[in-house]
Scaffold this active site. Structure first.
Site, mmCIF file in Angstrom:
data_model
loop_
_atom_site.group_PDB
_atom_site.id
_atom_site.type_symbol
_atom_site.label_atom_id
_atom_site.label_comp_id
_atom_site.label_asym_id
_atom_site.label_seq_id
_atom_site.Cartn_x
_atom_site.Cartn_y
_atom_site.Cartn_z
ATOM 1 N N TRP A 193 0.785 -1.229 0.000
ATOM 2 C CA TRP A 193 0.000 0.000 0.000
ATOM 3 C C TRP A 193 0.822 1.287 0.000
ATOM 4 C CZ3 TRP A 193 -4.139 1.403 -1.978
ATOM 5 C CH2 TRP A 193 -4.743 2.611 -1.625
ATOM 6 N N ASP A 219 -2.482 -5.190 -1.510
ATOM 7 C CA ASP A 219 -3.509 -4.420 -0.814
ATOM 8 C C ASP A 219 -4.621 -4.120 -1.815
ATOM 9 O OD1 ASP A 219 -4.630 -1.877 0.749
ATOM 10 O OD2 ASP A 219 -3.308 -2.935 2.143
ATOM 11 N N ASP A 220 -5.227 -2.981 -1.704
ATOM 12 C CA ASP A 220 -6.363 -2.592 -2.544
ATOM 13 C C ASP A 220 -5.941 -2.437 -4.022
ATOM 14 O OD1 ASP A 220 -8.833 -1.654 -3.278
ATOM 15 O OD2 ASP A 220 -8.832 0.068 -1.929
ATOM 16 N N CYS A 255 -11.931 0.790 -0.158
ATOM 17 C CA CYS A 255 -11.641 2.202 0.131
ATOM 18 C C CYS A 255 -11.175 2.931 -1.126
ATOM 19 C CB CYS A 255 -10.571 2.319 1.208
ATOM 20 S SG CYS A 255 -11.073 1.615 2.767
ATOM 21 N N LYS A 273 -6.856 -9.283 4.167
ATOM 22 C CA LYS A 273 -7.139 -8.029 4.887
ATOM 23 C C LYS A 273 -8.553 -7.614 4.487
ATOM 24 C CE LYS A 273 -5.529 -3.190 4.912
ATOM 25 N NZ LYS A 273 -4.377 -2.351 4.526
ATOM 26 N N ASP A 280 -11.292 -4.748 4.802
ATOM 27 C CA ASP A 280 -11.265 -3.319 5.083
ATOM 28 C C ASP A 280 -12.674 -2.723 5.017
ATOM 29 O OD1 ASP A 280 -10.565 -0.706 5.364
ATOM 30 O OD2 ASP A 280 -9.092 -0.675 3.746
ATOM 31 N N ARG A 299 -6.364 -3.720 12.989
ATOM 32 C CA ARG A 299 -5.849 -2.363 13.048
ATOM 33 C C ARG A 299 -6.487 -1.660 14.238
ATOM 34 N NH1 ARG A 299 -4.834 -0.075 8.018
ATOM 35 N NH2 ARG A 299 -5.554 1.875 8.911
ATOM 36 N N ASP A 323 -5.327 5.282 9.309
ATOM 37 C CA ASP A 323 -4.131 5.063 8.486
ATOM 38 C C ASP A 323 -2.943 5.845 9.034
ATOM 39 O OD1 ASP A 323 -5.969 3.692 7.059
ATOM 40 O OD2 ASP A 323 -5.508 4.636 5.140
#
Ligand code: GLA
Length: 664
Positions: free
Chosen positions: A286, A321-322, A380, A406, A408, A470, A474
């Site tokens: 990320w 990640d995303d 996100c 993960k 989110d 988390r 962020d």
């Protein structure tokens, strides 16, 4: 005979005038300085008004001039030794109307000149009168009062500098003293050193893959004793693979041998229900590549994890990640396309042409692969989420060969808003659903909850099937607050244990990317001391260690911080204790982590702007008499000490030692 403050103006200082020598002086309001240099935790500094754009008001008293700011706030001012006096009223602004608290502090050339104490809503404004004679550099700070920064609207009201004639204070960027990029971690020698966790969880009957993390020159010969019959070790690569054995605990000893020597290490395989018996370690894309990530970059990261030596100290996961799926709209046309096929199966975007091929590539190195999605309709970053396709996606991830997910929250907020259930039920719902699906998966999938700490996730993250969660938003948005984040994260240490980890977000040292989609990664803003401090605090916290910087520009300094096996052993200690914060002052504190061998890892921490002496007394560690002290970064013994140990710790830095303990 002081005058108004809207403009700097000449005035005559009364006392000097009476003595017969009229001396001209300047009076300058704080609001006249270049406030673009004021750093603050939220929003922008406000001139002559509060953060909510109302008149500056403290406990009903209104002030015409000043600056409205938000904790944590700091402004450095150059006085060039020409300041005389600073006066102000400080306090919590009425318009915040929130439960926060703030603390004002003024530091001149490293010495504290003023401290307001903790101030809350409706506390009367505190007058400030500070002598500035001889001071060169002033620091105006607003701290969070010890309860986080929410609602912390703070006012420097009628703050004015009296200066010598012709002199003006000027705001300056944070002066960061130049620090050497000293590599403390000794280079690994040619002889073998087997590293990695001492305990490892797996689920019976699932695929098993573990590369024995080992430093030293290749070729090397690997072997293992006590390995369950369903597993084999490749003697050349040290990759252990096969099928996880029946429920039980298996005591294994790994052995690595080359022309320079032999190394062994205990390894306990715990086949049962719990994964991630030590905090997961690896790479996440990320903060390096955001929405520019491609299959090629992920393969490159896997290559570098091995070639750089990171895998030799325990980094295992290579996590996307995303932004690997399609999005309804995005600036890069290769990331836009149908979200799912006719059967509802996810369609990766054109930068990820072969997901199975990617995980096969990662697995062939003995490493594990991770992916990301959201329980909402979109992630996100605005890419396809798992909403109403949870079981299908969980199966797809397992079929592709992923070992980590993960999850989110993001657009799930819109779903939750329509849900009439109590808040906590809403928070748990999507994670329980996916957690159950992953438990039924054909693979071992480590489950990372990403919902920024809502509903005290540490209290229930494990119960819904999470292995880590988390604890905050962020970190990339508030990296300069990593000390505070680590202190806050330590508040949840009661919930840290094998299989259940507080996650304060990724390690962002070395070269870091830019969120706004432009340019290549750049060296991070952290000083060398801060980078050591960051890694020290994360390891003391038993945090998951995911490096999220650029794998293409890993330099020796960054690798030294990422790859110190004794520091990593602190993170990976099988007890799984999160460090506790002791002696918290506004500049220094200790973080203490109990270790399985009876030793204590101690971070002597200085989050202040100037070097400080920090000491730890044995009674704070629950020990007495003589104890050995080992410098973990330098990997060398400091000596044996009676009763206490102290070190001079640089600005924004941590000295990390191990006190007592039997060793490896
Ligand atoms: C959120 C998460 C980040 C990252 C991005 C991706 O902001 O907290 O860690 O995954 O989404 O869009």
């Amino acid at each position: 005979m002081k005058t108004g403050f809207a403009l700097a103006r000449l005035t005559v200082v009364g006392a000097t005038f009476l003595a017969g020598v009229a001396t001209l002086a300047e009076t300058v309001g704080l609001q006249e300085l270049d406030l673009s240099l004021m750093r603050q935790g939220w929003g922008q500094p406000q001139l002559n008004r509060s953060m909510r754009e109302k008149p500056l008001t403290i406990a009903g008293r209104t002030f015409e001039h000043g600056v409205g700011t938000h904790a944590h706030s700091s402004l450095w001012v150059d006085l060039a030794g020409k300041g005389r006096h600073l006066s102000a009223f400080v306090g919590f602004d009425d318009s915040s109307n929130g439960p926060g608290s703030v603390q004002f502090r003024i530091i001149g050339d490293g010495k504290k000149l003023f401290e307001s104490g903790v101030m809350k809503l409706r506390d009367a404004a505190v007058p400030v009168e500070v002598d500035l004679q001889g001071i060169k550099t002033l620091l105006l700070e607003v701290l969070d009062g010890g309860d986080g920064t929410s609602f912390d609207h703070a006012d420097w009201a009628e703050a004015r500098f009296d200066m010598a004639a012709g002199a003006r204070p000027s705001a300056i960027p944070r002066p960061v003293p130049k620090e050497e990029f000293t590599i403390l971690t000794p280079r690994p020698g040619p002889e073998p050193r087997v590293n990695g966790p001492l305990r490892y969880g797996c689920r019976p009957g699932h695929p098993f893959l573990y590369k024995i993390p080992t430093q030293g020159t290749r070729p090397m010969e690997f072997s293992a004793t006590g390995l369950p019959a369903s597993l084999t070790v490749d003697p050349t690569t040290g990759i252990v693979s096969g099928i996880a054995p029946a429920r039980g605990e298996y005591q294994v000893e790994f052995r690595a041998k080359n022309g320079h020597g032999t190394s062994t290490r205990r390894f306990s395989i715990v086949s049962g229900d719990t994964l991630a018996l030590t905090p997961p370690m690896g790479y996440n894309h990320w903060y390096a590549h955001y929405d520019r990530i491609t299959d090629a970059m992920m393969r490159h990261a896997a290559d570098v994890l091995v070639s750089s030596g990171m895998a030799d100290v325990g980094y295992q996961y290579v996590n996307i990640d995303d932004c690997w799926m399609n999005a309804p709209k995005h600036g890069d046309p290769k990331r836009v396309g149908p979200l799912r096929d006719g059967s509802g199966n996810l369609i990766p975007n054109q930068h990820f042409p072969d997901m199975k091929g990617l995980t096969d590539f990662i697995h062939a190195k003995g490493l594990k692969a991770g992916t990301y999605t959201s329980p909402g309709p979109l992630t996100c970053g605005g890419f396809t989420g798992a909403w109403q396709h949870e079981a299908q996606d969980a199966k797809q991830f397992a079929d592709w060969g992923f070992d980590f997910l993960k999850y989110d929250w993001c657009s799930y907020g819109d779903i939750a808003a329509k849900d009439k259930d109590p808040e906590l039920v809403k928070f748990k719902k999507p994670y329980t659903l996916m957690g159950d699906l992953l438990k039924q998966s054909s693979r071992d999938v480590v489950f990372n909850l990403c919902q920024y700490g809502m509903g005290n996730v540490w209290e229930w993250g494990e119960a819904v099937g999470g292995h880590s969660w988390r604890t905050a938003g962020d970190l990339g948005f508030e990296l300069d607050r990593f000390f505070e984040i680590a202190i806050r994260n330590a508040g949840y240490r009661a919930w840290s244990k094998p299989g259940a980890w507080n996650d304060p977000d990724y390690v962002q040292i070395g070269w870091i990317g830019s969120a706004n989609g432009m340019g290549r990664p750049k060296p991070c803003d952290m000083t060398p001391g801060e980078q050591y401090a960051f890694m020290s605090l994360w390891c003391l916290s038993a945090a998951p260690i995911f490096y999220s910087g650029d794998m293409a520009t890993l330099d020796e300094f960054t690798l030294g911080i990422l790859c110190n096996p004794e520091v990593i052993d602190i993170d990976q200690d099988p007890l799984g204790q999160g460090g506790r914060v002791v002696q918290l002052s506004d500049t220094t504190f200790l973080m203490v982590k109990d270790l399985q061998d009876g030793g204590k890892a101690v971070g002597l921490c200085n989050r202040g702007q100037f070097p400080a002496r920090v000491s730890v007394a044995w009674k704070e560690l629950g020990i007495s008499g003589q104890a050995s002290v080992r410098d973990l970064w330098r990997r060398s013994s400091v000596g044996t000490f009676e009763g206490s140990y102290a070190a001079d710790v640089g600005r924004h830095s941590v000295t990390l030692v191990k006190v007592g303990g039997s060793g490896r």
